[in-house]
Write a protein that holds these residues in place. Structure first.
Motif, PDB file in Angstrom:
ATOM      1  N   MET A 228      25.523 -11.187  -2.778  1.00 18.71           N
ATOM      2  CA  MET A 228      25.615  -9.999  -1.915  1.00 18.71           C
ATOM      3  C   MET A 228      26.611 -10.230  -0.775  1.00 18.71           C
ATOM      4  SD  MET A 228      22.454  -7.995  -0.164  1.00 18.71           S
ATOM      5  CE  MET A 228      22.213  -9.192   1.129  1.00 18.71           C
ATOM      6  N   ASP A 229      26.517 -11.400  -0.169  1.00 19.94           N
ATOM      7  CA  ASP A 229      27.411 -11.746   0.926  1.00 19.94           C
ATOM      8  C   ASP A 229      28.870 -11.760   0.441  1.00 19.94           C
ATOM      9  OD1 ASP A 229      27.846 -12.709   3.578  1.00 19.94           O
ATOM     10  OD2 ASP A 229      28.258 -14.686   2.701  1.00 19.94           O
TER      11      ASP A 229
ATOM     12  N   VAL B  81      30.181 -10.249  -2.259  1.00 18.22           N
ATOM     13  CA  VAL B  81      30.676  -8.921  -2.680  1.00 18.22           C
ATOM     14  C   VAL B  81      30.925  -8.037  -1.450  1.00 18.22           C
ATOM     15  CG1 VAL B  81      30.171  -6.846  -4.042  1.00 18.22           C
ATOM     16  CG2 VAL B  81      29.609  -9.101  -4.958  1.00 18.22           C
ATOM     17  N   ASP B  82      30.082  -8.166  -0.441  1.00 19.03           N
ATOM     18  CA  ASP B  82      30.328  -7.395   0.802  1.00 19.03           C
ATOM     19  C   ASP B  82      31.714  -7.748   1.364  1.00 19.03           C
ATOM     20  OD1 ASP B  82      27.860  -6.222   0.625  1.00 19.03           O
ATOM     21  OD2 ASP B  82      26.932  -7.395   2.234  1.00 19.03           O
TER      22      ASP B  82
ATOM     23  N   ASN C 125      21.390 -13.413  -2.630  1.00 22.99           N
ATOM     24  CA  ASN C 125      21.934 -13.211  -1.282  1.00 22.99           C
ATOM     25  C   ASN C 125      23.357 -13.753  -1.157  1.00 22.99           C
ATOM     26  OD1 ASN C 125      20.036 -11.978   0.868  1.00 22.99           O
ATOM     27  ND2 ASN C 125      18.706 -13.111  -0.510  1.00 22.99           N
TER      28      ASN C 125
ATOM     29  N   ALA D 102      27.774  -1.263  -6.473  1.00 27.49           N
ATOM     30  CA  ALA D 102      28.959  -1.390  -7.340  1.00 27.49           C
ATOM     31  C   ALA D 102      29.198  -0.111  -8.135  1.00 27.49           C
ATOM     32  CB  ALA D 102      28.767  -2.561  -8.293  1.00 27.49           C
TER      33      ALA D 102
ATOM     34  N   ALA E 296      22.835  -7.162  -8.283  1.00 31.69           N
ATOM     35  CA  ALA E 296      24.028  -7.140  -7.423  1.00 31.69           C
ATOM     36  C   ALA E 296      24.622  -5.741  -7.443  1.00 31.69           C
ATOM     37  CB  ALA E 296      25.045  -8.167  -7.895  1.00 31.69           C
TER      38      ALA E 296
ATOM     39  N   ILE F  43      34.204  -1.658  -7.274  1.00 28.76           N
ATOM     40  CA  ILE F  43      33.650  -2.996  -7.526  1.00 28.76           C
ATOM     41  C   ILE F  43      32.941  -2.946  -8.887  1.00 28.76           C
ATOM     42  CG2 ILE F  43      31.969  -4.738  -6.788  1.00 28.76           C
ATOM     43  CD1 ILE F  43      34.036  -4.543  -4.630  1.00 28.76           C
TER      44      ILE F  43
ATOM     45  N   CYS G  45      24.716  -4.104  -3.867  1.00 31.80           N
ATOM     46  CA  CYS G  45      26.088  -4.071  -3.321  1.00 31.80           C
ATOM     47  C   CYS G  45      26.738  -2.714  -3.569  1.00 31.80           C
ATOM     48  CB  CYS G  45      26.948  -5.156  -3.941  1.00 31.80           C
ATOM     49  SG  CYS G  45      26.298  -6.812  -3.741  1.00 31.80           S
TER      50      CYS G  45
ATOM     51  N   ARG H  77      34.455  -6.320  -0.772  1.00 32.51           N
ATOM     52  CA  ARG H  77      34.572  -4.875  -0.558  1.00 32.51           C
ATOM     53  C   ARG H  77      35.503  -4.571   0.624  1.00 32.51           C
ATOM     54  NH1 ARG H  77      31.877  -0.671  -2.205  1.00 32.51           N
ATOM     55  NH2 ARG H  77      30.177  -1.784  -3.180  1.00 32.51           N
TER      56      ARG H  77
END
Ligand code: F6P
Length: 325
Positions: free
Chosen positions: A151-152, A154-155, A148, A190, A184, A221, A188, A158
């Motif tokens: 994810m946070d 990479v968001d 998580n 990618a 991920a 990404i 996410c 982005r």
């Protein structure tokens, strides 16, 4: 004088992982609920060698459910690999009157637990590592929270990547295992994932980034596992020299992935595993690890855990690739 109560020792060892604290809490409170007493061992196996023990009551583990890290602290003990120090640890376990030990940690720590069991110490292991490379369990403690956190991050990357029209190379942890990277990649969305199990050449990455550019994507990404043969910094340099459409930036997430408040899933997993470990000790089990298998918490022999390595589901790599278009 009353009869001596069964005494549980608990330690955390190796790399810390979010969820260790709720697990310690569960061991202490379940132990006490079953009439045992609990001793916390500081600094992992080093604490066993040094005799750094402290009694843990219900109040000592109050308010730790939501805290990352481990209140018992942890070490990657080099000394415990030597027989002299193993003997010292056993001496300390015996003189503290510890009847059964709970070891929370990753592969190396579970090997240490297996060594102690070989000397006749009653031991139950609990898998704790963000890498999810421990054989026998679907999930180890720490994986969900680390995922998580990634994810946070990479968001957020982005957002800036698409504003600037850039390609981001994001390095995630997982020494020899691409689990975090490939998950991920999927969660996410990618453009590409590079791991030890699924490596790539500079030319392949360049082609994927250029292809994303030409298909009209606003950014790219690329998730790279730290254990992949291609290192993010070298890759970024090579891409910049090749002109692939997007400018390149590198983000190494590093130890941020090991901290933070455990997710709800993590707290539940850690709690169930901690309680089951206590029950297993009180049932007289030893040289086993608690493991999540499907919906159940099972016991698996430590000899198997230390002998094998969990591999990433190969379907995940296909999925990440298919959905990246
Ligand atoms: O095993 C967990 C882990 O976070 C790996 O992903 C990483 O390679 C390693 O530990 C880092 O270890 P240390 O915290 O000792 O630098």
């Amino acid at each position: 004088m009353g009869e001596k109560r069964y005494t549980i020792g608990v330690l955390t060892s190796g790399g810390d992982s979010p969820g260790m604290n709720p697990c310690i809490r569960a061991v202490v409170r379940a132990g006490i609920a079953h009439g045992a007493q609990v001793i916390g061992i500081m600094d992992g196996f080093d604490g066993l060698i040094n005799g750094e023990f402290r009694p843990l009551g219900p109040r000592d583990v109050g308010g730790i459910m939501q805290r990352g890290g481990t209140i018992l602290h942890t070490r990657r003990s080099q000394r415990f690999l030597e027989k002299t120090y193993q003997r010292e640890a056993i001496r300390n376990i015996n003189s503290a009157g510890i009847d059964g030990l709970v070891v929370i940690g990753g592969e190396g720590s579970l090997k240490g637990a297996h060594v102690l069991a070989g000397y006749g110490i009653q031991v139950v292991g609990i898998p704790g590592s963000i890498d999810n490379d421990i054989w026998g369990t679907d999930m180890a403690i720490g994986v969900d929270t680390a995922m998580n956190t990634i994810m946070d991050a990479v968001d957020k990357l982005r957002d800036t990547a698409s504003s600037h029209g850039r390609a981001f190379l994001v390095e995630v942890m997982g020494r020899n295992c691409g689990y975090l990277a490939v998950l991920a990649g999927i969660v996410c969305g990618a453009e590409m994932v590079i791991t030890p199990e699924s490596p790539a050449t500079v030319e392949e990455v360049a082609a994927a980034v250029e292809d994303a550019y030409m298909r009209g994507k606003t950014h790219a990404i690329i998730i790279v596992a730290e254990g992949a043969p291609l290192k993010v910094v070298d890759l970024a340099k090579a891409l910049d020299e090749m002109d692939v459409g997007f400018d390149t930036r590198v983000t190494i997430l590093g130890h941020i992935q090991r901290g933070g408040s455990p997710t709800a899933f993590e707290r539940m997993l850690a709690t169930r595993m901690g309680v089951r470990a206590v029950e297993a000790l009180l049932e007289g089990k030893t040289d086993v690890m608690v493991a999540l298998q499907g919906r159940n918490i099972e016991l698996v022999p430590l000899s198997e855990v230390t002998d094998k390595t969990r591999s990433v589901n190969p379907d995940y790599f296909k999925l990440a690739h298919m959905l990246s278009r």
